[in-house]
Design an enzyme around this catalytic site. Structure first.
Site, PDB file in Angstrom:
ATOM      1  N   ARG A 177       0.814  -1.226   0.000  1.00 29.82           N
ATOM      2  CA  ARG A 177       0.000   0.000   0.000  1.00 29.82           C
ATOM      3  C   ARG A 177       0.850   1.280   0.000  1.00 29.82           C
ATOM      4  O   ARG A 177       0.481   2.298   0.611  1.00 29.82           O
ATOM      5  CB  ARG A 177      -0.972   0.012   1.187  1.00 29.82           C
ATOM      6  CG  ARG A 177      -1.938  -1.141   1.180  1.00 29.82           C
ATOM      7  CD  ARG A 177      -2.908  -1.112   0.000  1.00 29.82           C
ATOM      8  NE  ARG A 177      -3.705  -2.319  -0.039  1.00 29.82           N
ATOM      9  CZ  ARG A 177      -3.421  -3.395  -0.801  1.00 29.82           C
ATOM     10  NH1 ARG A 177      -2.365  -3.386  -1.619  1.00 29.82           N
ATOM     11  NH2 ARG A 177      -4.180  -4.458  -0.782  1.00 29.82           N
ATOM     12  N   SER A 227     -11.505  -1.242   2.923  1.00 27.07           N
ATOM     13  CA  SER A 227     -10.861  -1.629   4.189  1.00 27.07           C
ATOM     14  C   SER A 227     -10.258  -0.393   4.839  1.00 27.07           C
ATOM     15  O   SER A 227      -9.431   0.282   4.226  1.00 27.07           O
ATOM     16  CB  SER A 227      -9.731  -2.627   3.935  1.00 27.07           C
ATOM     17  OG  SER A 227     -10.272  -3.797   3.381  1.00 27.07           O
ATOM     18  N   GLU A 297      -5.405   2.316   6.489  1.00 26.12           N
ATOM     19  CA  GLU A 297      -5.077   2.239   5.063  1.00 26.12           C
ATOM     20  C   GLU A 297      -5.705   3.451   4.364  1.00 26.12           C
ATOM     21  O   GLU A 297      -5.121   4.046   3.472  1.00 26.12           O
ATOM     22  CB  GLU A 297      -5.655   0.940   4.474  1.00 26.12           C
ATOM     23  CG  GLU A 297      -5.489   0.850   2.971  1.00 26.12           C
ATOM     24  CD  GLU A 297      -5.795  -0.535   2.428  1.00 26.12           C
ATOM     25  OE1 GLU A 297      -5.556  -1.545   3.133  1.00 26.12           O
ATOM     26  OE2 GLU A 297      -6.275  -0.612   1.292  1.00 26.12           O
TER      27      GLU A 297
HETATM   28  P1  FAD Z   1      -8.327   8.467  -3.805  1.00 21.49           P
HETATM   29  O1  FAD Z   1      -9.193   7.887  -2.758  1.00 21.49           O
HETATM   30  O2  FAD Z   1      -8.883   9.565  -4.619  1.00 21.49           O
HETATM   31  O3  FAD Z   1      -6.945   8.915  -3.140  1.00 21.49           O
HETATM   32  C1  FAD Z   1      -6.221   8.043  -2.299  1.00 21.49           C
HETATM   33  C2  FAD Z   1      -4.799   8.607  -2.139  1.00 21.49           C
HETATM   34  O4  FAD Z   1      -4.165   8.541  -3.416  1.00 21.49           O
HETATM   35  C3  FAD Z   1      -4.813  10.092  -1.755  1.00 21.49           C
HETATM   36  O5  FAD Z   1      -3.738  10.317  -0.880  1.00 21.49           O
HETATM   37  C4  FAD Z   1      -4.625  10.822  -3.077  1.00 21.49           C
HETATM   38  O6  FAD Z   1      -3.992  12.073  -2.900  1.00 21.49           O
HETATM   39  C5  FAD Z   1      -3.729   9.834  -3.811  1.00 21.49           C
HETATM   40  N1  FAD Z   1      -3.886   9.900  -5.268  1.00 21.49           N
HETATM   41  C6  FAD Z   1      -4.969   9.582  -6.021  1.00 21.49           C
HETATM   42  N2  FAD Z   1      -4.679   9.757  -7.319  1.00 21.49           N
HETATM   43  C7  FAD Z   1      -3.410  10.215  -7.386  1.00 21.49           C
HETATM   44  C8  FAD Z   1      -2.547  10.605  -8.442  1.00 21.49           C
HETATM   45  N3  FAD Z   1      -2.937  10.570  -9.731  1.00 21.49           N
HETATM   46  N4  FAD Z   1      -1.287  11.011  -8.127  1.00 21.49           N
HETATM   47  C9  FAD Z   1      -0.875  11.065  -6.831  1.00 21.49           C
HETATM   48  N5  FAD Z   1      -1.644  10.738  -5.798  1.00 21.49           N
HETATM   49  C10 FAD Z   1      -2.902  10.309  -6.064  1.00 21.49           C
HETATM   50  N6  FAD Z   1      -8.142  -1.059  -2.372  1.00 21.49           N
HETATM   51  C11 FAD Z   1      -7.361  -2.122  -2.642  1.00 21.49           C
HETATM   52  O7  FAD Z   1      -6.142  -1.988  -2.733  1.00 21.49           O
HETATM   53  N7  FAD Z   1      -7.917  -3.365  -2.828  1.00 21.49           N
HETATM   54  C12 FAD Z   1      -9.253  -3.589  -2.772  1.00 21.49           C
HETATM   55  O8  FAD Z   1      -9.707  -4.698  -2.974  1.00 21.49           O
HETATM   56  C13 FAD Z   1     -10.107  -2.466  -2.497  1.00 21.49           C
HETATM   57  N8  FAD Z   1     -11.441  -2.620  -2.417  1.00 21.49           N
HETATM   58  C14 FAD Z   1     -12.219  -1.549  -2.166  1.00 21.49           C
HETATM   59  C15 FAD Z   1     -13.608  -1.706  -2.092  1.00 21.49           C
HETATM   60  C16 FAD Z   1     -14.435  -0.625  -1.847  1.00 21.49           C
HETATM   61  C17 FAD Z   1     -15.936  -0.816  -1.785  1.00 21.49           C
HETATM   62  C18 FAD Z   1     -13.870   0.673  -1.674  1.00 21.49           C
HETATM   63  C19 FAD Z   1     -14.747   1.863  -1.438  1.00 21.49           C
HETATM   64  C20 FAD Z   1     -12.500   0.852  -1.725  1.00 21.49           C
HETATM   65  C21 FAD Z   1     -11.660  -0.248  -1.966  1.00 21.49           C
HETATM   66  N9  FAD Z   1     -10.262  -0.111  -2.024  1.00 21.49           N
HETATM   67  C22 FAD Z   1      -9.478  -1.195  -2.303  1.00 21.49           C
HETATM   68  C23 FAD Z   1      -9.633   1.187  -1.761  1.00 21.49           C
HETATM   69  C24 FAD Z   1      -9.385   2.063  -3.024  1.00 21.49           C
HETATM   70  O9  FAD Z   1     -10.278   1.728  -4.075  1.00 21.49           O
HETATM   71  C25 FAD Z   1      -7.942   1.937  -3.512  1.00 21.49           C
HETATM   72  O10 FAD Z   1      -7.016   2.297  -2.499  1.00 21.49           O
HETATM   73  C26 FAD Z   1      -7.685   2.843  -4.730  1.00 21.49           C
HETATM   74  O11 FAD Z   1      -6.410   2.577  -5.240  1.00 21.49           O
HETATM   75  C27 FAD Z   1      -7.769   4.323  -4.410  1.00 21.49           C
HETATM   76  O12 FAD Z   1      -7.807   5.035  -5.632  1.00 21.49           O
HETATM   77  P2  FAD Z   1      -8.601   6.410  -5.768  1.00 21.49           P
HETATM   78  O13 FAD Z   1      -8.424   6.901  -7.150  1.00 21.49           O
HETATM   79  O14 FAD Z   1      -9.991   6.259  -5.306  1.00 21.49           O
HETATM   80  O15 FAD Z   1      -7.777   7.296  -4.773  1.00 21.49           O
END
Ligand code: FAD
Length: 305
Positions: A177, A227, A297
């Protein structure tokens, strides 16, 4: 200088008022449906616009926060000062040989489906992760035994002076992560996923199987951030929370899910403050009952109200 004047000058960089949004409510952009306002939310369409925004912020001493799909974020109820870059309009996905190049705002689910259509295997694990490609690179998102690091061969990022840099697999330093992108506060712009030729039917079967597992185990009917806690070495966060008798515990409108103890669901107009209080309560209780420290996380950012 007045706040509105300061941000008005951003329209010199982005000549489209719909992509420069002042006082934008961020709860519209997060999976938990919580979060206060951004001073200004910007939606760049090119890497050059991202660089120009970052340089503008540097000159004007404004903080820059990057928002992907908002699926791993709790934004405090006071919102975010300075500039928020939302990546949703940088969403192109293309094929190059057996590699897929995806821009940061492309949903990783769409990249996974694109791989299926191209009969490429390796991204099946991502078929239910609701984040953006940039978020997957930043967090090294993973599920069911696969993770972004397994298939990511390189990435293009911007540093905080607006310089574009290409990072090789080694330079990406992908860990549990985390990545060089999170470590060095880069902005991820695109990722190249190098995949193997596969059979469409097998890829589809695996994706259907993982989707079924997800739907049967996760409370997808409610807003959540997935999570909440990282997996502590030698343990499972959900099991520790369950064994501490915390399922169903509720603060304000946010509850520890009855279906999956690792999730906290927004059941009734919960706020970011409710989420944060519940996180602290769960951490304290699990520590007392099992001696294990749970680390979040989910990223908690922004200001209190
Ligand atoms: P955001 O929530 O928008 O941001 C998260 C972090 O990433 C922030 O610090 C943001 O500043 C940074 N960020 C986002 N985009 C960029 C960029 N382009 N450059 C630099 N920094 C950036 N995660 C898993 O790993 N495995 C799973 O199975 C999983 N299942 C999930 C199920 C559900 C129902 C939900 C709601 C979430 C789940 N997640 C899971 C968590 C999430 O989807 C992941 O961590 C995902 O990678 C986050 O991406 P995001 O674009 O939504 O990031």
């Amino acid at each position: 200088m007045k706040k509105s004047d300061r941000y008005k000058r951003l329209t010199d960089i982005i000549d489209d008022p719909d992509r420069v949004r002042c006082d934008e409510l961020l709860s519209h952009y997060t999976f938990t449906k919580t979060g206060g306002k951004a001073d200004v939310l910007i939606l760049p369409k090119t890497y050059e616009e991202v660089s120009a925004i970052v340089r503008f912020a540097g000159v004007n001493q404004l903080p820059v926060t990057v928002l992907g799909n908002g699926s791993n974020l709790i934004i405090r109820d006071g919102g975010i000062r300075g500039i928020v870059i939302h990546t949703m309009k940088l969403n192109a996905i293309r094929l190059q040989g057996s590699s897929i190049i995806a821009q940061c705002g492309a949903a990783i689910i769409d990249v996974s489906r694109f791989a299926l259509r191209c009969h490429l295997t390796g991204l099946e694990f991502a078929c239910g992760i609701p984040g953006s490609t940039g978020g997957a690179l930043y967090m090294n998102a993973g599920a069911y035994g696969g993770e972004t690091a397994d298939v990511l061969s390189h990435a293009v990022v911007a540093d905080r002076s607006g310089r574009l840099i290409e990072l090789s697999r080694d330079q990406l330093e992908m860990g549990y992560r985390q990545s060089a992108i999170s470590k060095h506060d880069y902005i991820a712009l695109e990722g190249t996923f190098t995949l193997e030729k596969g059979e469409e039917e097998k890829i589809r079967e695996q994706m259907d199987h993982l989707t079924h597992l997800r739907e049967s185990k996760q409370p997808l009917e409610y807003p959540s951030c997935g999570s909440v806690f990282k997996r502590p070495p030698g343990h499972y966060a959900g099991k520790l929370i369950q064994d501490s008798g915390l399922q169903g515990t509720r603060i304000g409108g946010v509850e520890v899910s009855q279906k999956h103890a690792g999730f906290m669901v927004n059941v009734d107009h919960g706020t970011a403050t409710d989420y944060i209080k519940l996180i602290h309560y769960v951490q304290k209780t699990v520590k007392e009952k099992s001696g294990v420290d749970l680390q979040t996380e989910v990223r908690i950012i922004g200001e209190d109200k």
